[in-house]
Design a protein around this motif. Structure first.
Motif, PDB file in Angstrom:
ATOM      1  N   TRP A  13       8.072  -2.291  -4.591  1.00 26.37           N
ATOM      2  CA  TRP A  13       7.116  -2.963  -3.703  1.00 26.37           C
ATOM      3  C   TRP A  13       6.687  -4.270  -4.362  1.00 26.37           C
ATOM      4  O   TRP A  13       6.067  -4.240  -5.430  1.00 26.37           O
ATOM      5  N   HIS A  51       0.520   8.634   2.704  1.00 24.85           N
ATOM      6  CA  HIS A  51       1.804   9.341   2.853  1.00 24.85           C
ATOM      7  C   HIS A  51       2.528   9.361   1.524  1.00 24.85           C
ATOM      8  O   HIS A  51       2.176   8.636   0.602  1.00 24.85           O
ATOM      9  N   THR A  81       9.309  -4.626   0.398  1.00 20.19           N
ATOM     10  CA  THR A  81       9.543  -3.325  -0.221  1.00 20.19           C
ATOM     11  C   THR A  81      10.915  -2.790   0.175  1.00 20.19           C
ATOM     12  O   THR A  81      11.412  -3.055   1.277  1.00 20.19           O
TER      13      THR A  81
HETATM   14  O1  LIG Z   1       2.293  -1.896   1.804  1.00 21.84           O
HETATM   15  C1  LIG Z   1       2.055  -1.061   2.661  1.00 21.84           C
HETATM   16  O2  LIG Z   1       1.298  -1.294   3.576  1.00 21.84           O
HETATM   17  C2  LIG Z   1       2.714   0.285   2.582  1.00 21.84           C
HETATM   18  C3  LIG Z   1       3.994   0.237   1.808  1.00 21.84           C
HETATM   19  C4  LIG Z   1       4.623   1.553   1.613  1.00 21.84           C
HETATM   20  O3  LIG Z   1       4.135   2.570   1.999  1.00 21.84           O
HETATM   21  C5  LIG Z   1       5.904   1.609   0.869  1.00 21.84           C
HETATM   22  O4  LIG Z   1       6.435   0.563   0.477  1.00 21.84           O
HETATM   23  O5  LIG Z   1       6.415   2.718   0.668  1.00 21.84           O
END
Ligand SMILES: O=C(O)CCC(=O)C(=O)O
Ligand SMILES: [Fe+2]
Length: 293
Positions: free
Chosen positions: A177, A160, A263
């Protein structure tokens, strides 16, 4: 020596160029180990303390797992700390197969407001300076979460772009993140289609539907499914900056190791954030990074 200014805390020109080229940037050792330990401790405390009985997915003893159970719990989580289960944590008859601390996929979405340890690493002069390096004028923080990705049952996060979920006009989202544990291709890490933010616009949006709940509107751009992903290894304490239009994903975790990450996302407060977005601001509005001293 004088105190560092905000701009000297920001990214180097080389780092900015790499972010613009690749659509992501890895900054190793962003958090020291005692900070990471305090964030893991806070995450474990939240998981131990949340009440299972009143959770919308467990309070129905009949295994009622209809798609709309929990919509409201999700839609009202923007200014709260809510808990979202791993899909594989339940049997087909709706029984929880794991202790609750090993059954939660994700905690969100206002850790940066309501949890002191997470607030302390989010609303910082460093992050304000990073945002300024990326040309934000009024950076606003929203949608903070811990993604636990539990051992054996950790769910994937399909490809995505974040601007699908946190749309502004024009698009502006950037993800921050942080690996709280080593995130590797073995425990469901994080993967990118390098440079894909330069190939696609924001084709679809994840919105609140008039009939209730959420769903996608619009279509992905052609070719998006054919992208190749590179899976990263990010050591704990590392920060990855994620461009709002770069395609990224994480895979299932079937290993015996969890993959805790934290995140949050930043959007440009000067751009239009409309009422279709799934996450709507509370009375206070989204947290202003420019308010950080
Ligand atoms: O770490 C993940 O599993 C996805 C994290 C993610 O899509 C985000 O932080 O935008
Ligand atoms: Fe994302």
């Amino acid at each position: 020596m004088s105190e560092p200014t905000h701009s000297s805390l920001g990214l180097t020109p080389e780092q900015i160029a790499k972010f613009q080229e690749d659509g992501f940037l890895v900054l190793p050792d962003e958090l020291d180990s005692s900070t990471v330990e305090s964030l893991l401790k806070e995450s474990r405390t939240l998981l131990e303390d949340f009440p299972l009985d009143s959770h919308p997915l467990t309070k129905f003893s009949t295994g009622e797992t209809a798609p709309h159970v929990g919509d409201d719990y999700f839609l009202t989580s923007g200014d709260k700390i809510h808990f979202f289960f791993e899909e594989a944590a339940f049997s087909s008859s709706g029984e929880l197969l794991k202790p609750k601390s090993q059954a939660i996929n994700k905690i969100g979405h206002a850790l940066h407001v309501l949890s002191a340890p997470f607030k302390n690493i989010t609303l910082t002069a460093r992050n304000r300076a990073i945002a300024a390096s990326l040309a934000f004028k009024d950076p606003r923080v929203l949608q903070s979460m811990v993604i636990c990705k539990q051992p054996e049952i950790g769910g994937p996060c399909p490809s995505h772009m974040d601007s699908t979920f946190l749309y502004t006009d024009p698009p502006s989202a950037v993800g921050f993140w942080y690996a709280l544990e080593d995130a590797t291709p073995n425990n469901g890490g994080l993967g990118f289609a390098r440079g894909s933010h330069r190939r696609y616009g924001v084709g679809k949006r994840f919105v609140r539907l008039a009939e209730g709940g959420t769903g996608f509107q619009g279509k992905d751009e052609e070719g998006i499914e054919g992208e190749e992903f590179e899976d990263l290894t990010v050591k704990k304490g590392g920060l990855v900056l994620i461009h709002g239009q770069v395609l990224h994903r994480s895979t299932r975790n079937t290993s015996m190791d969890s993959r805790f990450i934290y995140t949050f996302h930043v959007i440009e407060g000067e751009n239009k954030y409309d009422e279709k977005n799934w996450l709507q601001p509370g009375k206070e509005g989204f947290s202003r990074l420019n308010d950080v001293a």
